[in-house]
Design a protein around this motif. Sequence first.
Motif, PDB file in Angstrom:
ATOM      1  N   VAL A  65      21.920  27.313 -38.052  1.00 45.21           N
ATOM      2  CA  VAL A  65      21.032  27.168 -39.205  1.00 45.21           C
ATOM      3  C   VAL A  65      21.644  26.206 -40.223  1.00 45.21           C
ATOM      4  O   VAL A  65      22.713  25.641 -40.000  1.00 45.21           O
ATOM      5  CB  VAL A  65      20.760  28.543 -39.847  1.00 45.21           C
ATOM      6  CG1 VAL A  65      20.049  29.455 -38.868  1.00 45.21           C
ATOM      7  CG2 VAL A  65      22.082  29.188 -40.296  1.00 45.21           C
ATOM      8  N   HIS A  66      20.965  26.024 -41.370  1.00 41.06           N
ATOM      9  CA  HIS A  66      21.435  25.061 -42.369  1.00 41.06           C
ATOM     10  C   HIS A  66      22.850  25.373 -42.855  1.00 41.06           C
ATOM     11  O   HIS A  66      23.648  24.457 -43.069  1.00 41.06           O
ATOM     12  CB  HIS A  66      20.470  25.028 -43.557  1.00 41.06           C
ATOM     13  CG  HIS A  66      19.219  24.256 -43.265  1.00 41.06           C
ATOM     14  ND1 HIS A  66      18.076  24.381 -44.029  1.00 41.06           N
ATOM     15  CD2 HIS A  66      18.917  23.364 -42.296  1.00 41.06           C
ATOM     16  CE1 HIS A  66      17.144  23.585 -43.554  1.00 41.06           C
ATOM     17  NE2 HIS A  66      17.621  22.963 -42.493  1.00 41.06           N
ATOM     18  N   GLN A  77      25.321  24.107 -40.447  1.00 37.41           N
ATOM     19  CA  GLN A  77      25.475  22.655 -40.500  1.00 37.41           C
ATOM     20  C   GLN A  77      26.522  22.235 -41.534  1.00 37.41           C
ATOM     21  O   GLN A  77      27.220  21.234 -41.347  1.00 37.41           O
ATOM     22  CB  GLN A  77      24.139  21.994 -40.825  1.00 37.41           C
ATOM     23  CG  GLN A  77      23.124  22.073 -39.702  1.00 37.41           C
ATOM     24  CD  GLN A  77      21.804  21.439 -40.096  1.00 37.41           C
ATOM     25  OE1 GLN A  77      20.998  22.026 -40.820  1.00 37.41           O
ATOM     26  NE2 GLN A  77      21.573  20.225 -39.640  1.00 37.41           N
ATOM     27  N   ARG A  81      21.943  18.245 -34.699  1.00 37.77           N
ATOM     28  CA  ARG A  81      21.876  19.177 -35.826  1.00 37.77           C
ATOM     29  C   ARG A  81      23.265  19.604 -36.291  1.00 37.77           C
ATOM     30  O   ARG A  81      23.532  19.692 -37.495  1.00 37.77           O
ATOM     31  CB  ARG A  81      21.046  20.398 -35.424  1.00 37.77           C
ATOM     32  CG  ARG A  81      20.694  21.335 -36.545  1.00 37.77           C
ATOM     33  CD  ARG A  81      19.782  22.447 -36.051  1.00 37.77           C
ATOM     34  NE  ARG A  81      19.531  23.445 -37.058  1.00 37.77           N
ATOM     35  CZ  ARG A  81      18.552  23.399 -37.955  1.00 37.77           C
ATOM     36  NH1 ARG A  81      17.717  22.380 -37.947  1.00 37.77           N
ATOM     37  NH2 ARG A  81      18.393  24.360 -38.842  1.00 37.77           N
ATOM     38  N   PRO A  86      22.702  26.076 -49.246  1.00 37.72           N
ATOM     39  CA  PRO A  86      23.419  26.325 -47.991  1.00 37.72           C
ATOM     40  C   PRO A  86      24.871  25.859 -48.005  1.00 37.72           C
ATOM     41  O   PRO A  86      25.764  26.580 -47.553  1.00 37.72           O
ATOM     42  CB  PRO A  86      22.581  25.555 -46.962  1.00 37.72           C
ATOM     43  CG  PRO A  86      21.200  25.586 -47.515  1.00 37.72           C
ATOM     44  CD  PRO A  86      21.368  25.468 -49.009  1.00 37.72           C
ATOM     45  N   SER A 138      18.277  30.848 -46.904  1.00 40.25           N
ATOM     46  CA  SER A 138      19.084  29.744 -46.399  1.00 40.25           C
ATOM     47  C   SER A 138      19.381  29.890 -44.923  1.00 40.25           C
ATOM     48  O   SER A 138      20.500  29.643 -44.488  1.00 40.25           O
ATOM     49  CB  SER A 138      20.403  29.660 -47.187  1.00 40.25           C
ATOM     50  OG  SER A 138      20.158  29.529 -48.554  1.00 40.25           O
ATOM     51  N   GLN A 172      17.319  28.603 -42.270  1.00 36.42           N
ATOM     52  CA  GLN A 172      16.613  27.707 -41.348  1.00 36.42           C
ATOM     53  C   GLN A 172      17.390  26.405 -41.126  1.00 36.42           C
ATOM     54  O   GLN A 172      18.219  26.043 -41.910  1.00 36.42           O
ATOM     55  CB  GLN A 172      15.211  27.394 -41.913  1.00 36.42           C
ATOM     56  CG  GLN A 172      14.357  28.618 -42.075  1.00 36.42           C
ATOM     57  CD  GLN A 172      14.168  29.397 -40.773  1.00 36.42           C
ATOM     58  OE1 GLN A 172      13.913  28.767 -39.747  1.00 36.42           O
ATOM     59  NE2 GLN A 172      14.294  30.693 -40.808  1.00 36.42           N
TER      60      GLN A 172
END
Length: 249
Positions: free
Chosen positions: A88-89, A92, A119, A211, A247, A249
């Motif tokens: 997820v974000h 990342q 990603r 995030p 936070s 996605q």
Amino acid sequence: MKTKLFEALLVERRAQRPVAVITRIADGAQALVGSMGVVGELALAGPLLDEVGQLLRAGRSAMLRDDEDDVFVRSHVSQPRLVIVGAVHIAQALAPMAATAGFEVVVVDPRRAFATEKRVPGVRMVHDWPDEALRALGLDPRTAVVTLSHDAKLDDPALIAALASDAFYIGALGSTRTHAKRVERLTAAGLGDRLGRIHAPIGLDLGGRAPAEIAVSILAQILLCRYRGEAASDPTRPPRQEAQKASTQ
């Protein structure tokens, strides 16, 4: 170093288990401390053994004082590892931060639309279901596990596997309400006595909501646990509930 002690050291190193070599400066007498306990010529106990354990967990070497003797502790440890469940974000941002801090980073997510090189670049990606992935990875005392998917179908199996391991840190994303429901599920699975190991809501309460800010708080908490053995957070505290919910996605 005597042959038997050296052979025991090689066994631990080949298995990538953390082990410390303790050498008494006065006469060169040595011992090993690790998963096998204490082996060798030195009788280590009490506060000194506790200090050796702290150095080993932190991957540090140092000179210590034992009564009237100085001993040198040489820690042999593998690279620390961070296993992130959920690409997820927050992942990342967290993955490159952890890599910069010296961690081997593994991202686990069977959802191939999320778990892509584009990603989350530059880290190992595993597309197996979390319970299978974590068993295959082999979680040891140098491993931290964080669950970020906010999906019980992914997070719960990962937490069950992590709680059965020697991972030094376990953290789970989600609000206090989300964690309360998680506790109910995991208690029903017979893990009630282990749930105090889970840091949830995850991360230090730095007040951040984005995030990347939550990722900073997570890495800070992991490092705190690694170097100071910080206990899991009180699940009743209310930091970042909405931020963590939003936070994922």
